[in-house]
Design an enzyme around this catalytic site. Structure first.
Site, PDB file in Angstrom:
ATOM      1  N   ASP A  47       0.679  -1.080   0.212  1.00 41.32           N
ATOM      2  CA  ASP A  47      -0.127  -0.116  -0.109  1.00 41.32           C
ATOM      3  C   ASP A  47       0.880   1.283  -0.045  1.00 41.32           C
ATOM      4  O   ASP A  47       1.979   1.253   0.089  1.00 41.32           O
ATOM      5  CB  ASP A  47      -0.981   0.023   1.297  1.00 41.32           C
ATOM      6  CG  ASP A  47      -0.426   0.146   2.546  1.00 41.32           C
ATOM      7  OD1 ASP A  47       0.876  -0.808   2.545  1.00 41.32           O
ATOM      8  OD2 ASP A  47      -0.397   0.656   3.403  1.00 41.32           O
ATOM      9  N   GLU A  84      -0.040  -1.052   5.681  1.00 43.25           N
ATOM     10  CA  GLU A  84       1.082  -0.776   6.567  1.00 43.25           C
ATOM     11  C   GLU A  84       1.142   0.562   6.892  1.00 43.25           C
ATOM     12  O   GLU A  84       1.381   0.942   7.945  1.00 43.25           O
ATOM     13  CB  GLU A  84       2.423  -0.987   5.766  1.00 43.25           C
ATOM     14  CG  GLU A  84       3.731  -0.908   6.684  1.00 43.25           C
ATOM     15  CD  GLU A  84       4.321   0.722   6.525  1.00 43.25           C
ATOM     16  OE1 GLU A  84       5.262   0.923   7.330  1.00 43.25           O
ATOM     17  OE2 GLU A  84       3.759   1.440   6.116  1.00 43.25           O
TER      18      GLU A  84
END
Length: 484
Positions: free
Chosen positions: A78, A145
């Site tokens: 991400d 994350e």
């Protein structure tokens, strides 16, 4: 494809160019996951995936290196989704538009996603290469994350079942350095129930906006003493005296410094001049204080549309009191590592929904007890304001291991490739290594990467030539570990 795919090393940059076109906000990485697994499938590689979406791809050793230790390469899929004011961009659909400025690669008005897209592209380049020397590899891709390491916190160790105990995390943003430790962190959300009242007759409505702040990574750049637009606008409003609020919002992500904030105020018609003078005076003081680090800070005030309702006087007062008393910035420096921030808090965002006004804060510390004390402090502030508190479990710090065998081998390779020993770093930011070390006991870990600046803001950029040096360092380290 863009000019990015023509940069060297091409195997890495080609994959990063493709990644730029794949939407990958936190918690919405499905397209990115399919992309990686499709590439792995073309190579005939096996993978294991847990219920959260984390997965590991196995790549066999290069010929003759089958007996070498298993090495884990790790990155997260991400990216932080931030854009400049006035930029039309849908991060769930639109591709990132790259551009080059001299030695730097940037995006056009948005975050670039070099954090951690370059690291992921490097792993993919290794996955596809047939001419590298390496032992057995486990390529670990994690999700979500950037919202607080929640993907790796939920990682199912039994399903992922890593065999390797040597881990190279590729989520560092500094060259000539190796990260061997990081802070722990947690998120606190304070919520005040929404209470509204009719708009008093004859009121004047004003819209205020504080903008132009630099923003940036709430861990890596907190020491630069940049402002939180949320805190500074609340400061100006509180200095102007009693005011009725019809709205207050600002900031976006918990791990990004708030660059903009806005408020709608409702005043008796006769108070406008005095209020405007008081606010402008306080903003002038703020501008002077922050000029060295926030030279582009701007303030706007103008007529606002009449709202359907206003916050009650009590709610508006408690919101402003809370935002003025909550801490923001560096709270303590490390006594053990010179120049390292030990404890900090980011007053990240304020938002309103139909039920309440929420204040989002990100806390970090390399000392567990200090992090717990800071979270209690925030809870105490909330209780004094009559607010509710929501807290996540947080994630642990990663304690440096100066006796690490992996570190010694990396230092040897770095000196051969870069001509010098790397600087040993511990960072005031969350890395997934701390959590992975808890889930897989005995894991020996380091983190390194290319030069990335301005992560988590639209100013994010990566130095093109440093990516090539980073990739060479990675491949040479894999070869050294295989030979060892």
């Amino acid at each position: 494809m863009s000019f990015v795919s023509e940069l060297d090393p091409k195997p890495l940059w080609k994959r990063f160019d493709e990644i730029l076109a794949i939407p990958r906000p936190s918690t919405k990485e499905e397209a990115m996951r399919r992309y990686v697994l499709d590439l792995a499938g073309r190579k005939g590689l096996r993978h294991r995936q847990d219920a959260t979406g984390n997965f590991v791809v196995e790549k066999p050793a290069s010929p003759g290196q089958e007996g070498a230790p298993v090495v884990v390469l790790q990155g997260h899929l991400d990216m932080v989704t931030e854009k400049n004011e006035g930029v039309s961009h849908d991060f769930e659909r639109d591709p990132i538009v790259p551009r080059r400025e001299d030695e730097w690669i940037k995006a056009t008005g948005t975050t670039l996603g070099a954090d951690n897209g370059i690291g992921v592209a490097a792993i993919l380049a290794v996955m596809e290469a047939d001419d590298l020397v390496h032992g057995p590899l486990e390529l670990l891709f994690t999700v979500d994350e950037e919202t607080g390491l929640t993907g790796v916190v939920a990682l199912d160790a039994d399903t992922i079942a890593l065999r390797g105990r040597l881990l190279l995390n590729l989520d560092t943003e500094e060259e000539h350095a190796v990260t061997i430790g990081c802070a722990g962190g947690a998120i606190t959300r304070i919520v005040l129930p929404l209470e509204t009242a009719p708009v008093p007759e004859g009121s004047t409505v004003l819209d205020l906006r504080l903008k132009g702040l630099k923003g940036g990574h709430s861990g890596m750049e907190i020491h630069l003493q940049r402002g939180s637009a949320v805190q500074l606008l609340a400061r100006a409003l509180y200095a102007a005296g009693p005011v009725r609020l019809a709205g207050f919002q600002g900031g976006n992500k918990q791990n990004a410094l708030a660059r903009e904030a806005s408020a709608r105020v409702v005043l008796p018609a006769g108070r406008r001049a005095a209020f405007a003078e008081a606010v402008e005076k306080e903003v002038a003081a703020i501008r002077k204080e922050y000029r060295p680090v926030e030279p582009d800070l701007r303030f706007e005030m103008g007529e606002g549309a009449a709202p359907g309702s206003v916050w009650t006087e009590d709610l508006g007062r408690r919101v402003l009191l809370l935002l003025n008393v909550l801490p923001h910035g560096v709270l303590a420096m490390s006594h053990d590592i010179k120049g390292l921030v030990e404890t900090s808090v980011n007053l990240a965002a304020v938002s309103e929904d139909g039920n309440g006004v929420g204040v989002l804060l990100s806390t970090r510390s390399s000392i567990g007890s200090a992090l717990r004390a800071l979270r209690r402090r925030l809870r105490a502030c909330a209780e004094l304001a009559g607010a509710q508190v929501e807290e996540n479990e947080g994630y642990p710090a990663w304690k440096p291991n100066l006796e690490s065998p992996l570190l010694r081998k990396f230092q040897k390779v770095h000196e051969r490739v870069q001509g010098s020993e790397p600087e040993l770093k511990a960072v005031h930011a969350g890395l997934e290594c701390g959590i992975l070390g808890e889930k897989f006991p005995g894991m020996d870990m380091i983190s390194f990467g290319p030069i990335i600046e301005g992560a988590h803001s639209p100013d994010e950029r990566v130095q093109a030539d440093s990516v090539g040096r980073f990739y060479k360092l990675l491949t040479e380290t894999l070869a050294e570990l295989a030979r060892g």
